[in-house]
Design a protein around this motif. Structure first.
Motif, short mmCIF file in Angstrom:
data_model
loop_
_atom_site.label_atom_id
_atom_site.label_comp_id
_atom_site.label_asym_id
_atom_site.label_seq_id
_atom_site.Cartn_x
_atom_site.Cartn_y
_atom_site.Cartn_z
N THR A 86 -63.16 18.11 -16.92
CA THR A 86 -64.57 17.91 -16.59
C THR A 86 -65.37 17.86 -17.89
OG1 THR A 86 -64.22 19.24 -14.61
CG2 THR A 86 -66.49 18.79 -15.24
N THR A 87 -66.31 16.91 -17.95
CA THR A 87 -67.14 16.76 -19.14
C THR A 87 -68.61 16.76 -18.75
OG1 THR A 87 -65.43 15.40 -20.17
CG2 THR A 87 -67.61 15.30 -21.14
N PHE A 88 -69.42 17.49 -19.51
CA PHE A 88 -70.87 17.49 -19.35
C PHE A 88 -71.47 16.95 -20.64
CE2 PHE A 88 -69.36 20.88 -16.59
CZ PHE A 88 -69.98 20.55 -15.40
N VAL A 89 -72.41 16.01 -20.51
CA VAL A 89 -73.02 15.36 -21.66
C VAL A 89 -74.54 15.39 -21.50
CG1 VAL A 89 -73.16 13.20 -22.96
CG2 VAL A 89 -71.05 13.80 -21.80
N ASP A 90 -75.24 15.58 -22.62
CA ASP A 90 -76.70 15.55 -22.57
C ASP A 90 -77.23 15.09 -23.92
OD1 ASP A 90 -79.22 15.75 -21.50
OD2 ASP A 90 -79.37 17.92 -21.68
N ALA A 91 -78.49 14.67 -23.93
CA ALA A 91 -79.14 14.26 -25.17
C ALA A 91 -80.62 14.59 -25.10
CB ALA A 91 -78.97 12.76 -25.39
N THR A 92 -81.20 14.88 -26.25
CA THR A 92 -82.65 15.08 -26.33
C THR A 92 -83.21 13.95 -27.16
OG1 THR A 92 -82.41 16.47 -28.29
CG2 THR A 92 -82.50 17.59 -26.16
#
Length: 151
Positions: A86-92
């Protein structure tokens, strides 16, 4: 670190002798190995090692107080019969006030256990939140293939 704080190279009064600041921030790099939840904060204060100021030193002290409060916490590894990645990705978007570049981050779990994580500034300035998010999602599989030899 306070989520609304925007650290900058031009904020605050410069510290004349930054040896103590560099020593503490360097030691915090090792704490990130077992406490990935402080990786972003440590990365932000690490960016200003060349010219530390009093506001940055306050942020470092805040990180140390946080670590003191969660001294008994850390990474926990559990067994699981379910084979899952499982992978979680985010960006600001445009989170750096000095160069307006976005920050990407991801966490990868194998069988429910955290095996890899990263937080880094993007190479180019994104024009929108959607572009920053897309770049973050696109770079994660590339980072995974380089780190673990997947193709």
């Amino acid at each position: 670190m306070v989520s609304t704080s925007k650290l900058s190279a031009n904020g605050g009064k410069f510290i004349t002798n930054g040896t103590k600041y560099r020593s503490i921030v360097g030691a915090l790099q090792y704490a990130v190995v077992t406490h990935p939840n402080i990786a972003y904060s440590v990365n932000k204060v690490f960016q200003f090692m060349h010219a530390p100021c009093d506001i940055l030193f306050q942020a470092v002290k805040r990180i140390l107080r946080y670590l003191q409060d969660i001294a008994d916490n850390g990474l926990r590894f559990t067994s699981s019969s379910r084979l899952s990645l499982t992978t979680f990705v985010d960006a600001t978007w445009a989170s750096d006030v000095d160069d307006r570049r976005s920050t990407s981050g991801f966490c990868i779990y194998f069988r429910g256990n955290l095996i890899s994580w990263s937080s880094h500034k993007q190479q180019v300035v994104a024009r929108s939140t959607a572009e920053a998010e897309y770049r973050s999602v696109a770079s994660t599989p590339a980072d995974l293939s380089v780190d673990y030899g997947f193709s």
